[in-house]
Design a protein around this motif. Structure first.
Motif, PDB file in Angstrom:
ATOM      1  N   ILE A  15       0.583  -1.236  -0.419  1.00 16.65           N
ATOM      2  CA  ILE A  15      -0.080  -0.067  -0.168  1.00 16.65           C
ATOM      3  C   ILE A  15       1.274   1.182  -0.383  1.00 16.65           C
ATOM      4  O   ILE A  15       0.481   2.579  -0.303  1.00 16.65           O
ATOM      5  N   GLY A  16       1.965   1.135   0.925  1.00 20.27           N
ATOM      6  CA  GLY A  16       2.819   2.888   0.911  1.00 20.27           C
ATOM      7  C   GLY A  16       3.429   3.096  -0.793  1.00 20.27           C
ATOM      8  O   GLY A  16       3.849   3.459  -0.948  1.00 20.27           O
ATOM      9  N   LYS A  17       3.402   1.689  -1.664  1.00 17.99           N
ATOM     10  CA  LYS A  17       4.415   1.759  -2.524  1.00 17.99           C
ATOM     11  C   LYS A  17       3.341   2.744  -4.069  1.00 17.99           C
ATOM     12  O   LYS A  17       3.566   3.298  -4.456  1.00 17.99           O
ATOM     13  N   ILE A  18       2.205   2.873  -3.301  1.00 21.17           N
ATOM     14  CA  ILE A  18       0.511   3.545  -3.810  1.00 21.17           C
ATOM     15  C   ILE A  18       0.847   5.060  -3.699  1.00 21.17           C
ATOM     16  O   ILE A  18       0.865   5.795  -4.112  1.00 21.17           O
ATOM     17  N   ALA A  19       0.830   4.903  -1.850  1.00 20.22           N
ATOM     18  CA  ALA A  19       0.775   6.252  -1.364  1.00 20.22           C
ATOM     19  C   ALA A  19       1.749   6.139  -1.768  1.00 20.22           C
ATOM     20  O   ALA A  19       1.726   8.165  -1.150  1.00 20.22           O
ATOM     21  N   ALA A  20       2.917   6.460  -1.989  1.00 17.45           N
ATOM     22  CA  ALA A  20       4.940   7.504  -2.123  1.00 17.45           C
ATOM     23  C   ALA A  20       4.087   8.441  -3.488  1.00 17.45           C
ATOM     24  O   ALA A  20       4.823   9.525  -3.579  1.00 17.45           O
ATOM     25  N   VAL A  21       3.617   7.836  -4.763  1.00 17.74           N
ATOM     26  CA  VAL A  21       3.047   8.186  -5.381  1.00 17.74           C
ATOM     27  C   VAL A  21       1.541   9.030  -6.433  1.00 17.74           C
ATOM     28  O   VAL A  21       1.796   9.826  -6.993  1.00 17.74           O
TER      29      VAL A  21
ATOM     30  N   THR B 155      -5.626  -7.786  -0.475  1.00 15.94           N
ATOM     31  CA  THR B 155      -4.488  -7.270  -0.300  1.00 15.94           C
ATOM     32  C   THR B 155      -3.639  -8.506  -1.447  1.00 15.94           C
ATOM     33  O   THR B 155      -2.819  -7.801  -2.568  1.00 15.94           O
ATOM     34  N   ALA B 156      -4.315  -9.473  -1.901  1.00 11.98           N
ATOM     35  CA  ALA B 156      -3.820 -10.500  -2.627  1.00 11.98           C
ATOM     36  C   ALA B 156      -4.321  -9.663  -4.299  1.00 11.98           C
ATOM     37  O   ALA B 156      -3.478 -10.119  -5.528  1.00 11.98           O
ATOM     38  N   ARG B 157      -5.383  -8.814  -4.422  1.00 12.06           N
ATOM     39  CA  ARG B 157      -5.912  -8.285  -5.818  1.00 12.06           C
ATOM     40  C   ARG B 157      -5.420  -7.077  -5.868  1.00 12.06           C
ATOM     41  O   ARG B 157      -5.185  -7.141  -6.954  1.00 12.06           O
ATOM     42  N   LEU B 158      -4.906  -6.141  -5.075  1.00 11.46           N
ATOM     43  CA  LEU B 158      -3.608  -5.363  -4.729  1.00 11.46           C
ATOM     44  C   LEU B 158      -2.355  -5.483  -5.392  1.00 11.46           C
ATOM     45  O   LEU B 158      -1.974  -4.906  -6.861  1.00 11.46           O
ATOM     46  N   SER B 159      -1.865  -7.074  -4.930  1.00 11.46           N
ATOM     47  CA  SER B 159      -0.337  -7.276  -5.444  1.00 11.46           C
ATOM     48  C   SER B 159      -0.657  -7.799  -7.094  1.00 11.46           C
ATOM     49  O   SER B 159       0.189  -7.523  -7.875  1.00 11.46           O
ATOM     50  N   HIS B 160      -2.010  -8.982  -7.611  1.00  8.09           N
ATOM     51  CA  HIS B 160      -2.216  -9.129  -8.559  1.00  8.09           C
ATOM     52  C   HIS B 160      -2.162  -7.707  -9.478  1.00  8.09           C
ATOM     53  O   HIS B 160      -1.548  -7.940 -10.563  1.00  8.09           O
TER      54      HIS B 160
ATOM     55  N   LEU C 161     -10.858   1.098  -6.137  1.00  7.20           N
ATOM     56  CA  LEU C 161     -12.207  -0.595  -6.358  1.00  7.20           C
ATOM     57  C   LEU C 161     -11.171  -2.100  -6.121  1.00  7.20           C
ATOM     58  O   LEU C 161     -12.010  -2.753  -6.530  1.00  7.20           O
ATOM     59  N   LEU C 162     -10.021  -1.787  -5.550  1.00  5.12           N
ATOM     60  CA  LEU C 162      -9.770  -3.388  -5.389  1.00  5.12           C
ATOM     61  C   LEU C 162     -10.302  -3.925  -3.720  1.00  5.12           C
ATOM     62  O   LEU C 162      -9.906  -5.029  -3.864  1.00  5.12           O
ATOM     63  N   ARG C 163     -11.056  -2.888  -3.130  1.00  3.02           N
ATOM     64  CA  ARG C 163     -11.652  -3.156  -2.423  1.00  3.02           C
ATOM     65  C   ARG C 163     -12.284  -4.927  -2.287  1.00  3.02           C
ATOM     66  O   ARG C 163     -12.423  -5.660  -1.491  1.00  3.02           O
ATOM     67  N   THR C 164     -12.962  -4.474  -3.560  1.00  5.65           N
ATOM     68  CA  THR C 164     -14.135  -5.924  -4.153  1.00  5.65           C
ATOM     69  C   THR C 164     -13.514  -6.437  -5.325  1.00  5.65           C
ATOM     70  O   THR C 164     -12.972  -6.285  -5.526  1.00  5.65           O
ATOM     71  N   GLU C 165     -14.519  -7.731  -5.397  1.00  7.46           N
ATOM     72  CA  GLU C 165     -13.988  -8.672  -6.415  1.00  7.46           C
ATOM     73  C   GLU C 165     -14.344  -7.669  -7.619  1.00  7.46           C
ATOM     74  O   GLU C 165     -14.133  -7.869  -8.537  1.00  7.46           O
ATOM     75  N   ALA C 166     -15.808  -7.687  -7.299  1.00  8.23           N
ATOM     76  CA  ALA C 166     -16.041  -6.609  -8.554  1.00  8.23           C
ATOM     77  C   ALA C 166     -15.666  -5.485  -8.905  1.00  8.23           C
ATOM     78  O   ALA C 166     -15.155  -5.661 -10.690  1.00  8.23           O
ATOM     79  N   GLY C 167     -15.448  -4.891  -8.096  1.00  7.87           N
ATOM     80  CA  GLY C 167     -14.016  -3.578  -8.327  1.00  7.87           C
ATOM     81  C   GLY C 167     -12.655  -4.214  -8.986  1.00  7.87           C
ATOM     82  O   GLY C 167     -11.982  -3.641  -9.833  1.00  7.87           O
TER      83      GLY C 167
END
Length: 157
Positions: free
Chosen positions: A56-62, A95-100, A134-140
């Protein structure tokens, strides 16, 4: 010839290279499928809170959004605070969704920073929402993956 996707100009010749999975290009290290498999297995048992924070820090950094707000858009504050060293199943799935999706974006833009910038920038195809939100949900997550797929294969977005 260049195509503009989500504010990023990408040359047509680069698309051919990007369509080939990393495992076929001779690249060292784990590919997208291996990382996804690892995160999926770990999500069942729970992903380490420290690993999620780093991602999450990698996203927040930008992003212009503070780290705490970026994290709260993905994993609610109450869930984050309740978790010990390991996240629960739903937060682990997020977290797995964000990583993917982050790996997928890195494959398209060929570097971590540009991929993170794309995830943190509002996109008109997502109604002005940021892809990561949108990654909070599977549909997103599926919507974001479909958008990345369209970008990867040169469809107009």
């Amino acid at each position: 010839m260049e195509a503009l996707h989500g504010g990023h100009a990408i040359r047509s010749a680069e698309w051919k290279k990007r369509r080939v999975p990393r495992s076929q290009t001779g690249s060292k290290g784990p590919g997208l499928v291996q990382n996804l498999d690892k995160f999926t297995r770990n999500a069942h048992r729970g992903i380490a809170k420290s690993e999620a924070a780093k991602l999450i820090g990698k996203i927040a950094a930008v992003s212009s959004t503070p780290l705490g707000k970026v994290r709260a858009e993905l994993i609610p504050d109450s869930t984050w605070k309740r978790a010990g060293k390991t996240l629960g199943p739903q937060a682990s799935q997020t977290t797995a969704r964000l990583s993917h999706v982050f790996e997928f974006a890195q494959r398209i833009w060929e570097n971590e920073r540009d991929a993170a910038e794309w995830l943190a920038a509002p996109h008109m195809e997502l109604g002005g929402a940021t892809p990561y939100s949108l990654l909070r949900t599977e549909a997103g997550g599926r919507v974001v993956e479909n958008l990345l797929g369209a970008i990867e294969y040169g469809f107009p977005v």
